[in-house]
Every structure is written in C-alpha cells, then in structure tokens.
Design a protein around this motif. Sequence first.
Motif, mmCIF file in Angstrom:
data_model
loop_
_atom_site.group_PDB
_atom_site.id
_atom_site.type_symbol
_atom_site.label_atom_id
_atom_site.label_comp_id
_atom_site.label_asym_id
_atom_site.label_seq_id
_atom_site.Cartn_x
_atom_site.Cartn_y
_atom_site.Cartn_z
ATOM 1 N N ASN A 2 45.405 -28.157 12.821
ATOM 2 C CA ASN A 2 46.413 -27.383 13.679
ATOM 3 C C ASN A 2 47.920 -28.136 13.857
ATOM 4 O OD1 ASN A 2 45.719 -29.130 15.323
ATOM 5 N ND2 ASN A 2 46.174 -27.823 17.509
ATOM 6 N N ARG A 3 48.740 -27.162 14.144
ATOM 7 C CA ARG A 3 50.201 -27.794 14.046
ATOM 8 C C ARG A 3 50.594 -28.833 15.054
ATOM 9 N NH1 ARG A 3 54.660 -23.242 13.240
ATOM 10 N NH2 ARG A 3 53.519 -23.195 11.446
ATOM 11 N N GLU A 4 49.654 -28.766 16.308
ATOM 12 C CA GLU A 4 49.961 -29.463 17.214
ATOM 13 C C GLU A 4 49.411 -31.062 17.180
ATOM 14 O OE1 GLU A 4 51.041 -25.528 18.211
ATOM 15 O OE2 GLU A 4 48.903 -26.388 17.603
ATOM 16 N N HIS A 5 48.528 -31.114 16.045
ATOM 17 C CA HIS A 5 47.652 -32.386 15.727
ATOM 18 C C HIS A 5 46.864 -32.747 16.935
ATOM 19 C CE1 HIS A 5 50.519 -33.908 12.267
ATOM 20 N NE2 HIS A 5 50.060 -32.763 12.186
ATOM 21 N N THR A 6 46.045 -31.627 17.416
ATOM 22 C CA THR A 6 45.292 -31.933 18.457
ATOM 23 C C THR A 6 43.871 -31.814 18.113
ATOM 24 O OG1 THR A 6 45.586 -29.755 19.382
ATOM 25 C CG2 THR A 6 46.913 -31.603 20.336
ATOM 26 N N GLU A 7 43.334 -30.988 16.993
ATOM 27 C CA GLU A 7 42.170 -30.574 16.502
ATOM 28 C C GLU A 7 42.082 -31.287 15.011
ATOM 29 O OE1 GLU A 7 41.681 -26.351 16.313
ATOM 30 O OE2 GLU A 7 42.290 -26.166 18.381
ATOM 31 N N VAL A 8 40.905 -31.782 14.755
ATOM 32 C CA VAL A 8 40.842 -32.793 13.701
ATOM 33 C C VAL A 8 39.609 -32.275 12.985
ATOM 34 C CG1 VAL A 8 39.825 -35.133 12.732
ATOM 35 C CG2 VAL A 8 41.462 -34.681 14.784
ATOM 36 N N GLY A 9 39.814 -32.059 11.528
ATOM 37 C CA GLY A 9 38.509 -31.890 10.783
ATOM 38 C C GLY A 9 38.314 -33.143 10.007
ATOM 39 N N VAL A 10 37.057 -32.878 9.126
ATOM 40 C CA VAL A 10 36.681 -34.212 8.086
ATOM 41 C C VAL A 10 36.554 -33.464 6.726
ATOM 42 C CG1 VAL A 10 35.029 -35.791 7.809
ATOM 43 C CG2 VAL A 10 35.772 -35.306 10.043
ATOM 44 N N HIS A 11 37.130 -34.296 5.779
ATOM 45 C CA HIS A 11 37.139 -33.992 4.493
ATOM 46 C C HIS A 11 36.624 -35.244 3.856
ATOM 47 C CE1 HIS A 11 38.108 -31.539 0.721
ATOM 48 N NE2 HIS A 11 38.415 -32.894 0.279
ATOM 49 N N SER A 12 35.429 -34.835 2.897
ATOM 50 C CA SER A 12 35.056 -35.888 2.032
ATOM 51 C C SER A 12 35.138 -35.658 0.739
ATOM 52 C CB SER A 12 33.352 -36.080 2.254
ATOM 53 O OG SER A 12 32.665 -36.916 1.850
ATOM 54 N N MET A 16 37.045 -48.130 13.002
ATOM 55 C CA MET A 16 37.493 -47.125 14.018
ATOM 56 C C MET A 16 36.334 -45.912 14.083
ATOM 57 S SD MET A 16 40.353 -48.681 14.723
ATOM 58 C CE MET A 16 40.834 -47.581 15.722
ATOM 59 N N LEU A 17 35.835 -45.842 15.176
ATOM 60 C CA LEU A 17 34.991 -45.042 15.502
ATOM 61 C C LEU A 17 35.729 -43.859 16.419
ATOM 62 C CD1 LEU A 17 32.399 -43.229 15.814
ATOM 63 C CD2 LEU A 17 31.348 -45.020 16.815
ATOM 64 N N ALA A 18 36.568 -42.994 16.235
ATOM 65 C CA ALA A 18 37.020 -42.317 17.226
ATOM 66 C C ALA A 18 36.410 -40.827 17.642
ATOM 67 C CB ALA A 18 38.623 -41.880 16.578
ATOM 68 N N ASN A 42 43.439 -39.949 22.968
ATOM 69 C CA ASN A 42 44.605 -39.348 23.390
ATOM 70 C C ASN A 42 44.453 -37.744 22.780
ATOM 71 O OD1 ASN A 42 45.508 -39.622 20.600
ATOM 72 N ND2 ASN A 42 47.026 -41.040 21.592
ATOM 73 N N GLU A 43 45.538 -36.897 22.933
ATOM 74 C CA GLU A 43 45.519 -35.659 22.336
ATOM 75 C C GLU A 43 45.595 -35.637 21.008
ATOM 76 O OE1 GLU A 43 48.813 -33.423 24.166
ATOM 77 O OE2 GLU A 43 47.890 -33.196 26.258
ATOM 78 N N GLN A 44 46.178 -36.681 20.254
ATOM 79 C CA GLN A 44 46.136 -36.525 18.840
ATOM 80 C C GLN A 44 44.902 -37.355 18.485
ATOM 81 O OE1 GLN A 44 49.143 -37.435 20.555
ATOM 82 N NE2 GLN A 44 49.727 -35.360 20.289
ATOM 83 N N LYS A 45 43.903 -37.574 19.051
ATOM 84 C CA LYS A 45 42.615 -38.026 18.744
ATOM 85 C C LYS A 45 42.717 -39.570 18.472
ATOM 86 C CE LYS A 45 40.900 -34.090 19.710
ATOM 87 N NZ LYS A 45 40.251 -33.872 21.027
ATOM 88 N N PRO A 69 43.031 -47.870 24.803
ATOM 89 C CA PRO A 69 44.164 -48.336 24.276
ATOM 90 C C PRO A 69 44.188 -48.671 22.800
ATOM 91 C CG PRO A 69 43.273 -50.097 25.227
ATOM 92 C CD PRO A 69 42.337 -48.836 25.805
ATOM 93 N N GLY A 70 43.073 -48.758 22.234
ATOM 94 C CA GLY A 70 43.015 -48.875 20.774
ATOM 95 C C GLY A 70 44.118 -50.327 20.100
ATOM 96 N N PHE A 71 44.568 -49.824 18.915
ATOM 97 C CA PHE A 71 45.718 -50.600 18.293
ATOM 98 C C PHE A 71 46.308 -49.822 17.384
ATOM 99 C CE2 PHE A 71 41.848 -52.402 16.101
ATOM 100 C CZ PHE A 71 41.780 -51.715 14.942
ATOM 101 N N GLY A 72 46.131 -48.400 17.219
ATOM 102 C CA GLY A 72 46.631 -47.709 16.226
ATOM 103 C C GLY A 72 45.849 -47.484 14.712
ATOM 104 N N ASP A 73 46.535 -47.049 13.785
ATOM 105 C CA ASP A 73 45.916 -46.534 12.627
ATOM 106 C C ASP A 73 45.547 -47.844 11.815
ATOM 107 O OD1 ASP A 73 45.705 -45.805 9.617
ATOM 108 O OD2 ASP A 73 46.119 -43.949 10.280
ATOM 109 N N CYS A 74 44.295 -47.989 11.784
ATOM 110 C CA CYS A 74 43.799 -49.158 10.985
ATOM 111 C C CYS A 74 44.080 -49.275 9.405
ATOM 112 C CB CYS A 74 42.417 -49.522 11.519
ATOM 113 S SG CYS A 74 41.624 -50.942 10.604
#
Length: 235
Positions: free
Chosen positions: A111-121, A140-142, A198-201, A205-210
Amino acid sequence: MQIINFAEQNTVINHYMAELRDKNHQKNRMVFRRNIERIGELMAYELSKTLEYKPKTVKTPLGQLDIPLIKQEDMVIATVLRAGLPFHQGFLNVFDGADNAFVSAYRMYINREHTEVGVHSEYIATPSVKGKTLLIVDPMLATGGSLAAAIEALMEAGKPKKIHVCCVIAAPEGIEVVKEALPEDSCIWCASIDEGMNEQKYIVPGFGDCGDLCFGEKLQSFRKVADREKGKRSV
C-alpha cells in the motif's frame, strides 16, 4: 517449542548487539557485517551443545582416543538473501562441513502508506533436507512472512529431522507467525527479542535495515527491475 533469547543472559553477544544498534558504529559496514558474523559463530557454538554426538576414534602420532563428534554432513544451513549472508557465514565458520541452501524471499509494501507488507519469493537452491538437521538463519525476524515462506519452500525438499530458526533480532509478532509454520519440536534462537514493530513493520528499537547496513542501500527491488524488463519485451 523452545525459544532462546540471549539478551536475557550475560554473554559477549550483548556487546556485539550494542555495536550493531549504535548509529556511529553503523557507519562502518565492515564492522557491522563482522558483528553479524560473530553473533552467528557464537550462536552456532551454543546450538552445537544441543546436537547429537557419536564417538569417533582419532589416531594421533602417539596413540589414539575416542572423541564425540557430530555428523556435519547431516546438516543444512539455509539463509534468506541478501541480509542473511554474513549471518550464514558465521554459522558456516563453525559447521564448515554442512550443506547449504539459499532462498530469495523479500518483503514488499503493498500500500502507498507502507504499512502493509507482502512477501515475494523468486529463487531457491537447496539440497535435500530429508532426515537432516536444518538451520534456517536470518538476522531479522519482523513480520515473519519471508521466513515462513522460506520454511515452506525448504520443507518441499523433504522433512527435516529437526529445525532450528536462528535470528539476530526478532519481534514477538514475527515469532508467533513463524511458530505456526514450524513443527512443534523446533527451536527458535534469538540474540534479542525486541519490543515490537512500528507502522512500517520495522523492528523497534532494532537497528534498521540489516541488508542496507551490510551492503548499502537498494536503488530498487528485483521485482521492479523484472517488471520493467517484462514491459520492454512486450513492446
């Protein structure tokens, strides 16, 4: 199902985790990758204590003795590209005789708001995991979506003897998703289980995009490139 959280223990893993989270340390990609790798090595050592051992007679120049060993050829270490590569190397440094598997599974905002996530393989390369000890290592296990997709893909290559899921940081929501995809006797290993997402999944506190911190920011995803090439061929 057993869940091990090393953040609840006093170990040197916490030192490496502090550096991974620190914004100043994150400026050095080599240090960041090495810390991910070192956590993989230490987690592999701790995991090795739970494996089955059989004595093997070893001859030295002065005699012989029986030493309990594991059959590393009965292990498969699987990772999810690209962020999993340094973590995978840490496990491979310890279990250097294991077979290896690689899964390309990544999340996409739907979605445009980057709050819903799909998975592509897109891709999987794996030996048979039938009757083997399967280690699925993903830093990362989000949401748990990409890891659950990887588990499903790997299980098509046979039924493992035992599955260990290993991650650096996990969110409680992702753990619940992955538990649904795993056999009951599986084990989940975490260097830390954080508060949530967070809303962007992203894990907090994590550490960001690994993947970005290890290898640099992405200009665009493979999916976008594939769609563009498909458009060219259709013209």
